[in-house]
Design an enzyme around this catalytic site. Sequence first.
Site, PDB file in Angstrom:
ATOM      1  N   ASP A 171      34.140  50.773  20.277  1.00 46.80           N
ATOM      2  CA  ASP A 171      34.847  52.228  20.034  1.00 46.80           C
ATOM      3  C   ASP A 171      34.242  53.088  21.423  1.00 46.80           C
ATOM      4  O   ASP A 171      33.411  52.695  22.043  1.00 46.80           O
ATOM      5  CB  ASP A 171      34.209  52.771  18.639  1.00 46.80           C
ATOM      6  CG  ASP A 171      35.032  54.234  18.660  1.00 46.80           C
ATOM      7  OD1 ASP A 171      36.300  54.325  18.941  1.00 46.80           O
ATOM      8  OD2 ASP A 171      34.147  55.031  18.107  1.00 46.80           O
ATOM      9  N   SER A 172      34.961  54.241  21.299  1.00 46.09           N
ATOM     10  CA  SER A 172      34.640  55.272  22.359  1.00 46.09           C
ATOM     11  C   SER A 172      33.150  55.726  22.005  1.00 46.09           C
ATOM     12  O   SER A 172      32.350  56.162  22.918  1.00 46.09           O
ATOM     13  CB  SER A 172      35.662  56.464  22.368  1.00 46.09           C
ATOM     14  OG  SER A 172      35.776  57.016  21.068  1.00 46.09           O
TER      15      SER A 172
ATOM     16  N   THR B 268      38.860  57.003  14.219  1.00 44.26           N
ATOM     17  CA  THR B 268      37.723  56.355  13.313  1.00 44.26           C
ATOM     18  C   THR B 268      36.984  57.285  12.973  1.00 44.26           C
ATOM     19  O   THR B 268      36.366  57.091  11.858  1.00 44.26           O
ATOM     20  CB  THR B 268      36.893  56.011  14.685  1.00 44.26           C
ATOM     21  OG1 THR B 268      36.779  57.079  15.697  1.00 44.26           O
ATOM     22  CG2 THR B 268      37.416  54.701  15.284  1.00 44.26           C
TER      23      THR B 268
ATOM     24  N   CYS C 262      38.487  51.601  18.117  1.00 46.22           N
ATOM     25  CA  CYS C 262      39.048  53.033  18.348  1.00 46.22           C
ATOM     26  C   CYS C 262      40.816  52.832  18.258  1.00 46.22           C
ATOM     27  O   CYS C 262      41.232  52.167  18.930  1.00 46.22           O
ATOM     28  CB  CYS C 262      38.769  53.268  19.722  1.00 46.22           C
ATOM     29  SG  CYS C 262      39.132  54.715  20.688  1.00 46.22           S
ATOM     30  N   ASN C 263      41.221  53.852  17.624  1.00 46.96           N
ATOM     31  CA  ASN C 263      42.672  54.036  17.381  1.00 46.96           C
ATOM     32  C   ASN C 263      43.429  54.395  18.752  1.00 46.96           C
ATOM     33  O   ASN C 263      44.465  53.894  19.120  1.00 46.96           O
ATOM     34  CB  ASN C 263      42.977  55.117  16.548  1.00 46.96           C
ATOM     35  CG  ASN C 263      42.952  54.715  14.981  1.00 46.96           C
ATOM     36  OD1 ASN C 263      43.819  54.274  14.388  1.00 46.96           O
ATOM     37  ND2 ASN C 263      41.635  54.567  14.615  1.00 46.96           N
ATOM     38  N   THR C 264      42.529  55.118  19.736  1.00 50.81           N
ATOM     39  CA  THR C 264      43.378  55.589  20.884  1.00 50.81           C
ATOM     40  C   THR C 264      43.297  54.119  21.833  1.00 50.81           C
ATOM     41  O   THR C 264      44.439  53.964  22.464  1.00 50.81           O
ATOM     42  CB  THR C 264      42.694  56.635  21.482  1.00 50.81           C
ATOM     43  OG1 THR C 264      42.264  57.697  20.622  1.00 50.81           O
ATOM     44  CG2 THR C 264      43.018  57.145  22.761  1.00 50.81           C
TER      45      THR C 264
ATOM     46  N   TYR D 216      37.919  59.298  24.108  1.00 51.59           N
ATOM     47  CA  TYR D 216      39.104  58.521  24.622  1.00 51.59           C
ATOM     48  C   TYR D 216      40.405  59.222  24.427  1.00 51.59           C
ATOM     49  O   TYR D 216      41.440  59.205  25.194  1.00 51.59           O
ATOM     50  CB  TYR D 216      39.106  57.004  24.045  1.00 51.59           C
ATOM     51  CG  TYR D 216      38.271  56.030  24.785  1.00 51.59           C
ATOM     52  CD1 TYR D 216      37.478  56.260  25.454  1.00 51.59           C
ATOM     53  CD2 TYR D 216      38.666  54.750  24.283  1.00 51.59           C
ATOM     54  CE1 TYR D 216      36.428  55.103  25.805  1.00 51.59           C
ATOM     55  CE2 TYR D 216      37.909  53.703  24.848  1.00 51.59           C
ATOM     56  CZ  TYR D 216      36.585  54.173  25.622  1.00 51.59           C
ATOM     57  OH  TYR D 216      35.844  52.996  25.886  1.00 51.59           O
ATOM     58  N   GLY D 217      40.331  60.071  23.172  1.00 51.18           N
ATOM     59  CA  GLY D 217      41.495  60.611  22.723  1.00 51.18           C
ATOM     60  C   GLY D 217      42.215  61.623  23.558  1.00 51.18           C
ATOM     61  O   GLY D 217      43.401  61.761  23.194  1.00 51.18           O
TER      62      GLY D 217
END
Length: 266
Positions: free
Chosen positions: A12-13, A187, A75-77, A44-45
Amino acid sequence: MADPSGGIGIFDSGVGGLTVYRQITARLPQESVVYLGDTARVPYGTKSPETVVRYARACARLLIARDIKLLVVACNTASAFAMQALQEELAIPVVGVVEPGARAAAAATRSGVVGVIGTAGTVSSGAYPRALAAIAPPVRVVQRACPLFVPLAEEGWTAGKVPEAVATRYLEGMLDEGIDTLVLGCTHYPLLKPVIAQVAGPAVQLVDSAEETAVAVARVIAERALGNPGSPATTRFLVSDTPESFRRSGQAFLDRELDPVEWVDF
Ligand code: DGL
């Protein structure tokens, strides 16, 4: 080729992917995990797709060097922008959070109007509407970026007037559009689930991508016969910046101490 005795790599970020880590270890306690929080490059978003793909490749390389058998893009992004590149380039299975979340939303909606909340990057990528269109074509998707939820979750400010006011401001327009299902497409948002549920009301079902991703990881491990053959399960936390803040915020995400946390340079 993936080796079943390797661990599950999760990146994840930063600290937010611990929501995905928690669901995966709850479902698969016998599996070792290497968790990487890219705390030097977070967030990251707000970054461009090209930058997020470059970061995601670097995270994947580092985890593969730690002998992982499966990669989870928590991470969704990063899932929104980099899944295709990672799936094409890597020799191990890659599971992201967007597809499992979209699948659960498609199964949950009755009205056919699904809300998606996430970072500016995730929303602008159109990844959730694309995934939903592929799974359940008649579904209409209403999206909203909710950037203030991230610092609220990191501060542990997840209940009371402030998060309620922020959630109301973000969600009221979506509720007017008639959503009956809301994907927590970031997240950090599962930490705000109670306040989001309260504002959204009982008619709106919340879909937690973290939970659905753990289900998808368990399925891939079973399908590909990648279950741990018997080595003791271990957890390693890696971060790309100083471990202290990760340790501190991580406690709020996991309700326990995170130790040890290793600082890696990549
Ligand atoms: N992990 C990010 C996500 O799920 C949220 C934090 C960030 O912007 O890096 O999209």
